[in-house]
Structures are given as structure tokens and as C-alpha cells.
Design a protein around this motif. Structure first.
Motif, PDB file in Angstrom:
ATOM      1  N   THR A 205       1.328  15.937  -4.989  1.00 35.90           N
ATOM      2  CA  THR A 205       1.217  15.989  -3.475  1.00 35.90           C
ATOM      3  C   THR A 205      -0.106  17.713  -3.858  1.00 35.90           C
ATOM      4  O   THR A 205       0.420  18.516  -3.708  1.00 35.90           O
ATOM      5  N   ASN A 206      -1.433  17.030  -2.745  1.00 39.41           N
ATOM      6  CA  ASN A 206      -2.753  17.938  -2.548  1.00 39.41           C
ATOM      7  C   ASN A 206      -3.797  17.250  -2.162  1.00 39.41           C
ATOM      8  O   ASN A 206      -3.121  16.096  -1.921  1.00 39.41           O
ATOM      9  N   LEU A 207      -4.227  17.397  -1.020  1.00 37.21           N
ATOM     10  CA  LEU A 207      -5.273  17.209  -0.670  1.00 37.21           C
ATOM     11  C   LEU A 207      -6.218  16.253  -0.990  1.00 37.21           C
ATOM     12  O   LEU A 207      -6.608  15.396  -0.248  1.00 37.21           O
ATOM     13  N   ARG A 208      -6.413  16.890  -2.594  1.00 36.68           N
ATOM     14  CA  ARG A 208      -7.406  16.089  -3.126  1.00 36.68           C
ATOM     15  C   ARG A 208      -7.658  15.131  -3.425  1.00 36.68           C
ATOM     16  O   ARG A 208      -7.475  13.683  -3.627  1.00 36.68           O
ATOM     17  N   ASN A 209      -5.517  14.763  -4.166  1.00 37.06           N
ATOM     18  CA  ASN A 209      -4.851  13.554  -4.229  1.00 37.06           C
ATOM     19  C   ASN A 209      -4.762  12.958  -2.545  1.00 37.06           C
ATOM     20  O   ASN A 209      -4.334  10.879  -3.474  1.00 37.06           O
TER      21      ASN A 209
ATOM     22  N   PRO B 121       0.664  -1.636   0.129  1.00 41.65           N
ATOM     23  CA  PRO B 121       0.142  -0.299   0.187  1.00 41.65           C
ATOM     24  C   PRO B 121       0.958   1.319   0.125  1.00 41.65           C
ATOM     25  O   PRO B 121      -0.029   2.370  -0.964  1.00 41.65           O
ATOM     26  N   ILE B 122       1.876   1.342   0.149  1.00 50.56           N
ATOM     27  CA  ILE B 122       2.876   2.231   0.948  1.00 50.56           C
ATOM     28  C   ILE B 122       3.654   2.817  -0.395  1.00 50.56           C
ATOM     29  O   ILE B 122       3.238   3.711  -0.860  1.00 50.56           O
TER      30      ILE B 122
ATOM     31  N   VAL C  51       0.746   9.703  -5.941  1.00 48.48           N
ATOM     32  CA  VAL C  51       1.442  10.458  -5.562  1.00 48.48           C
ATOM     33  C   VAL C  51       2.573  11.416  -6.209  1.00 48.48           C
ATOM     34  O   VAL C  51       2.589  12.966  -7.322  1.00 48.48           O
ATOM     35  N   ALA C  52       3.017  10.480  -6.875  1.00 46.47           N
ATOM     36  CA  ALA C  52       4.218  10.890  -7.992  1.00 46.47           C
ATOM     37  C   ALA C  52       3.794  11.117  -9.015  1.00 46.47           C
ATOM     38  O   ALA C  52       3.772  12.462  -9.896  1.00 46.47           O
TER      39      ALA C  52
END
Length: 149
Positions: free
Chosen positions: A145-149, A132-133, A140-141
Motif C-alpha cells: 500500500t502506497n501512492l504509487r501502487n 474490479p474491487i 494492493v496485496a
């Protein structure tokens, strides 16, 4: 009669729930965290989250700053309290998305069966093989990077 049966089931559930100390502790923690998120502005003003005080850089825990300060002199307790809103929002949103997608895929696989079931199962097997990580880092890549993603 039916109402009486529901009341009996609810009281039986509550009696068993109270016996489980870990469950009661988890419920108390959940209520505290939700309360902290809901009443964040009453606990500590938002201005404490963004206020940069150079003299208070990297301070340890004290009565003035319960969790200390970061490298810019911002109060860590205030940032954690206000950040709990986003954490709960993200957790709730991901759980609901997983519920909706899982229900649709499961219902499709169960209803159509055969090839559709096999394809859905193999696609899910591929996703389950990836840690999962690692999958989170890939998303993310790819999306940023933002709150929606």
C-alpha cells in the motif's frame, strides 16, 4: 471559411451542452473540485491536516471544524481538501494509463489480427471476468500500500 465553420460547431456544442442540466451540474462540480485541489493551501493550511488536538477528538461539524474531527482530533475538512489533490492525480494517472495501454493493445490487435487479436481478446476476457474491487485488492496485496501502487 474553415474558421467560421469551427466557430459554428463550437457554439452549437455549447448551446446543446447548456440544455443538459446534468452536464452543466457535472461541469460546475468538476470545476469546484479542481479549484479546491489547486487552491487547497489558500482554503485551509496544511498544518490543520496533521495537527492533533486531543481535546477536539471526535467532534461533530461546527464552525470551527466544518466536517468535524477524527479520533486524533484532526480537522476532517482540511484532510479532505488536501486529499483531493491526490484523488485527482490518481484519477488522471489511471485514465492516462488505461488510454495508453488500451490504444497499444487495440492497435496491435487490429493491425496484426488473427492469433494476436485472439490472444489479446482472451486475456482481456479474463480481466473483465474479475470484479474490479477484487483485482484492486489483489494488486494492493501483491505490491503493498502506497501512492504509487
Amino acid at each position: 471559411m474553415n474558421r467560421r465553420k469551427k466557430h459554428a460547431q463550437l457554439s452549437e456544442f455549447w448551446r446543446r451542452f447548456r440544455k443538459n442540466k446534468a452536464a452543466v451540474l457535472g461541469l460546475i462540480l468538476l470545476v469546484l473540485i479542481i479549484g479546491m485541489a489547486v487552491f487547497a493551501d489558500l482554503i485551509v493550511p496544511y498544518s490543520k491536516c496533521i495537527e492533533q488536538v486531543g481535546a477536539d477528538r471526535l467532534q461533530g461539524p461546527s464552525l470551527k471544524h466544518f466536517f468535524g474531527t477524527d479520533e486524533l482530533g484532526r480537522d476532517l475538512f482540511a484532510r479532505i481538501v488536501h486529499g483531493s489533490r491526490y484523488s485527482l492525480l490518481i484519477g488522471l494517472a489511471t485514465s492516462l494509463m488505461a488510454l495508453v495501454v488500451g490504444a497499444i493493445l487495440g492497435a496491435s490487435a487490429g493491425y496484426f489480427g488473427g492469433v494476436v487479436d485472439n490472444v489479446i481478446s482472451r486475456i482481456m476476457d479474463v480481466f473483465m471476468c474479475v470484479p474490479p474491487i477484487l483485482l484492486s485488492l489483489a494488486v494492493v496485496a501483491a505490491l503493498g500500500t502506497n501512492l504509487r501502487n
